[in-house]
Design an enzyme around this catalytic site. Sequence first.
Site, PDB file in Angstrom:
ATOM      1  CG  HIS A  62      -1.820   1.221   1.208  1.00 26.09           C
ATOM      2  ND1 HIS A  62      -3.022   1.229   0.538  1.00 26.09           N
ATOM      3  CD2 HIS A  62      -1.686   2.448   1.744  1.00 26.09           C
ATOM      4  CE1 HIS A  62      -3.592   2.408   0.681  1.00 26.09           C
ATOM      5  NE2 HIS A  62      -2.797   3.161   1.415  1.00 26.09           N
ATOM      6  CB  CYS A  63       2.668   3.234  -1.663  1.00 27.19           C
ATOM      7  SG  CYS A  63       2.615   2.538  -3.319  1.00 27.19           S
TER       8      CYS A  63
END
EC number: 2.3.1.225
Length: 407
Positions: A165-166
């Site tokens: 996740h980014c």
Amino acid sequence: MAGRVFEAWKGSNKFLFGGRLIFGPDAWSIPFTFLLIITPVCFFSVFVATHLRRELLPNNAGHVFLVAGVLFTVFVLILLFLTSARDPGIVPRNSHPPEEELCYDTTVSSDGRQTPTVQIPRTKEVMVYGVSVRVKYCDTCMLYRPPRCSHCSICNNCVERFDHHCPWRNYRYFFMFVSSATILCIYIFSMSALYIKVLMDNHQGTVWRAMRESPWAVMLMIYCFISLWFVGGLTGFHLYLISTNQTTYENFRYRSDNRINVYNRGCSNNFFETFCSKVKPSRNDFRAFIKEEPPRNITLATTWERPEEADEENREERRQKVEDDLDIDEDVMKLQQRLNDEEGSDTAHHKIDIDQMRIGSNERAPTIRSEARHGNWGARSNAQEEDVIAGSSVRESRSYAAAEEGR
């Protein structure tokens, strides 16, 4: 009027322009990323590219450096926007568990009774390229995750081919963004170094003197050198992941579990799959209106009974009811026999017996043997009990009247 899907979305995503753009819960970091990219490019255009254009004016090469830097920066920003505002592959969650996967499991309670309960297997096996792969059940989304799918704890969604996740959420565009940002850092660093070299040649000075004349070029070189360690290292790591057809999550999991990567089909095929395969359409229509589901015929409960076990319990209940009826008939016959025996006895003693029988009948009525064993009979049992009590009372009245007349 029913609302739209994005208005009732259970994930942590942020929607803009009526559900046309979808962002993660950390969408605030995207403007900050824009500033980290635009700010050094602006300093480069004003303090390096402009002066470099003047120094190289006879060759007209300075214009190329300026235009190339601006256009490449715009390209990087477009990639950032595309990767941050697109559906990364969210798997639509179910409104109820899959009924076809339900199974029965018998649990033993504290009183020793076995109770069948409905459960969903935590894992199941699926075939991928001829190899059995175990997939897990997601309690939040109420579905079995497809292969290479994981539940993101930040955006609260199951995402296909989950990497990490980014702010840059789509893998293909994410890699293009970090690789383009790496090239942009190298470009600005090289042009700043070239400008210092031009100053040295034109003014017949040393490196330190040229650096003092253009401190902005030195600052840009330091900034790009530090940034290159992050975006460049990330680009190199993901080049390795693409060549082996892995995700960041799978790389750490396979390494810790010593598992075989069943998705690796060769370096060239892996690159072709990542960059040249057709992008599947989104499974979600965030702008669609919510459809009301029809009422379900089957209600899921925490405790279920098998149909055959329910039939067996009904048969046992009917059998016990018949036994209760037989016990009542036996009590009636004994009571009638007792009354017949007492009718031929002495009148005085018969009167006393009748009085005792009245008391005994009143005491016996509510304490029939079957009532002690079963608290509830059926309608038939209650009716027979009332007939027995009423019949005994009538016989007692007649016997008492006959005794009075004989006296």
